[in-house]
Design a protein around this motif. Structure first.
Motif, PDB file in Angstrom:
ATOM      1  N   VAL A 289       0.811  -1.215   0.000  1.00  0.00           N
ATOM      2  CA  VAL A 289       0.000   0.000   0.000  1.00  0.00           C
ATOM      3  C   VAL A 289       0.849   1.272   0.000  1.00  0.00           C
ATOM      4  O   VAL A 289       0.805   2.064  -0.943  1.00  0.00           O
ATOM      5  CB  VAL A 289      -0.969  -0.007   1.204  1.00  0.00           C
ATOM      6  CG1 VAL A 289      -1.749   1.302   1.280  1.00  0.00           C
ATOM      7  CG2 VAL A 289      -1.928  -1.186   1.098  1.00  0.00           C
ATOM      8  N   VAL A 298      -5.494   5.665   2.110  1.00  0.00           N
ATOM      9  CA  VAL A 298      -5.656   4.239   2.371  1.00  0.00           C
ATOM     10  C   VAL A 298      -7.113   4.013   2.774  1.00  0.00           C
ATOM     11  O   VAL A 298      -7.619   4.671   3.687  1.00  0.00           O
ATOM     12  CB  VAL A 298      -4.725   3.764   3.504  1.00  0.00           C
ATOM     13  CG1 VAL A 298      -4.935   2.276   3.782  1.00  0.00           C
ATOM     14  CG2 VAL A 298      -3.275   4.065   3.166  1.00  0.00           C
ATOM     15  N   ALA A 329       0.052   5.042   8.425  1.00  0.00           N
ATOM     16  CA  ALA A 329      -0.363   5.767   7.220  1.00  0.00           C
ATOM     17  C   ALA A 329      -0.242   7.270   7.427  1.00  0.00           C
ATOM     18  O   ALA A 329       0.242   7.994   6.546  1.00  0.00           O
ATOM     19  CB  ALA A 329      -1.792   5.389   6.843  1.00  0.00           C
ATOM     20  N   VAL A 336      -6.621   8.090   5.949  1.00  0.00           N
ATOM     21  CA  VAL A 336      -7.196   6.748   6.101  1.00  0.00           C
ATOM     22  C   VAL A 336      -8.708   6.869   6.222  1.00  0.00           C
ATOM     23  O   VAL A 336      -9.220   7.548   7.110  1.00  0.00           O
ATOM     24  CB  VAL A 336      -6.648   6.016   7.334  1.00  0.00           C
ATOM     25  CG1 VAL A 336      -7.219   4.594   7.395  1.00  0.00           C
ATOM     26  CG2 VAL A 336      -5.122   5.980   7.314  1.00  0.00           C
TER      27      VAL A 336
END
Length: 436
Positions: A289, A298, A329, A336
């Motif tokens: 990712v 994400v 992240a 996110v």
């Protein structure tokens, strides 16, 4: 002398404007850093770094599939793999993976073209990919490599075909097991051929192919969906690109948003906390990712496999895992979006204890304020008559996985503005969006 070709791509009659250059010119035309040396150099690389923007353009992921072990490799075996692009752009590049290999993987021929039908390619579209100018590349065990840029453009929604051959592959093979797409294999090296005569065996997996990127305007970004079998597309129609991230990609192409690329990083059976069907979401977050170029956001939609496995995982355990993904992240400058876990009463592993954990986890996702935005997939999928069950209209029959209509409903529920992340992750004081 340059020869220009205009090629239709698939039923949407999209155009691939391919500029064919002599080999020396093609090497000079390749943009971006030379990330891989010729096979003779045998250079071990860490995770491929995302290409940086040059001027007003940069690289963005247009297709991806999570790496996993897919059985044993075979020497002198070719793979012709069909993938569907999301964002369009110029100078496509291909990322190849040997993440689960226990020895170097040599690929002596790699080509990319446009599907006509089955294993057959559009005439004139199949072109050799190089790696730092070399036709052969060796991918060290546990690593990925990125090809040189291929001159020309790759439109959105293209049925791209990548063909690879290894003369001596052995040991564990890396790929993606459940593709929901028919691809092809052959003994010997037939990668340069555009007809289908040698590609007689069909497979439902992708081998060694990890991601495809294109160069786009620097404002254009991508979302990567970290998920399990629902994201992977199980029970959607094979070969029709009806996974919910495919529907999301089509929405994004029509929307007034800068996020256009979609990387589907779902693995059937995957868990947030434990390895099993692929590495856990925590274990593969960086490779699958955060390494994708152009990534803005994400989208986290995992948890049902942890919950229904009855391994003693509690809601607190799940919440800790979610928090770790958000933390990492955010540290990488990505937003996110959290999705609630869908209902699964009627699935053999369902029981009231698992349902209790699911409800507590969903309460955290909706109300903790730790995600930049929330998409309430539980609300979308559940029956109004029994909220512990999938709505029959969306149920494929196993009471867990959505059918094609359910996949479309999931994609339609996503607030597209929540994916932009134009100013980076939100501060705790900022309000978050909840989409249903």
């Amino acid at each position: 002398m340059r020869a220009r070709l205009a090629l239709t791509a698939g039923p949407a009659a999209l155009l691939l404007a391919a500029t064919l250059l002599p080999s020396s010119s093609a090497r000079a035309a390749s943009t971006g850093p030379a990330l891989v040396r010729p096979a003779s150099a045998r250079v071990a690389l860490a995770h491929t770094a995302p290409a940086r923007a040059s001027g007003s353009r940069h690289d963005v992921v247009t297709w991806a599939a999570s790496a996993d072990r897919v059985g044993d490799a075979a020497a002198d075996r070719g793979y012709r793999m069909v993938v569907h692009t999301s964002v369009g752009g110029r100078e496509p590049r291909v990322r190849l993976s040997n993440a689960f290999g226990d020895r170097p993987l040599t690929l002596d021929s790699v080509y990319a073209g446009i599907q006509s039908s089955g294993a057959a390619l559009r005439s004139g579209s199949n072109r050799r990919l190089t790696f730092a100018g070399a036709r052969t590349v060796t991918v060290p065990a546990g690593q990925t490599v990125l090809s040189d840029a291929l001159p020309g453009s790759l439109p959105t929604g293209t049925q791209l075909v990548v063909s690879v051959h290894s003369p001596d592959a052995a040991g564990p093979a890396t790929g993606h097991g459940m593709a929901m797409q028919t691809s092809y294999t052959a003994w010997g090296d037939h990668t340069a051929r555009e007809d289908a005569s040698d590609w007689t065996d069909t497979i439902g997996s992708w081998f060694y192919l990890d991601a495809v990127t294109v160069r786009t305007d620097a404002r254009t970004g991508a979302v990567a969906v970290l998920g399990d079998s629902i994201t992977d597309g199980w029970q959607s129609s094979t070969d029709l690109n009806r996974r919910w991230p495919d529907h999301l990609a089509r929405r994004l192409q029509q929307a007034s948003t800068d996020v256009k690329g979609v990387a589907n990083e779902g693995i059937s059976g995957n868990k947030v906390l434990a390895d099993g069907a692929g590495q856990s979401a925590l274990g593969r977050l960086d490779r699958d990712v955060l390494s994708q170029p152009g990534l803005r956001t994400v989208f986290l939609f995992e948890g049902v496999n942890d919950i229904k496995a009855h391994t003693g995982v509690t809601a607190s355990d799940m919440i800790a895992g979610y928090r770790e993904i958000v933390r990492r992240a955010h540290a990488a400058g990505k937003c996110v979006v959290g999705a609630t876990v869908g209902p699964f009463k009627g699935w053999p592993e369902w029981d009231p204890a698992a349902e209790s954990v699911r409800r507590e986890v969903n309460e955290f996702v909706r109300n903790s304020g730790e995600f930049d935005a929330v998409t309430d997939f539980d609300h979308v999928l559940r029956s109004p008559y029994d909220p512990e069950r999938v709505l029959p209209f969306f149920d494929n029959g196993d009471h867990l996985h959505p059918n094609d209509k359910g996949m479309r409903a999931l994609a339609d529920a996503v607030d597209l503005t929540s994916l932009d992340c134009a100013t980076g992750p939100r501060s705790p004081a900022q309000p978050r969006r909840v989409a249903r």
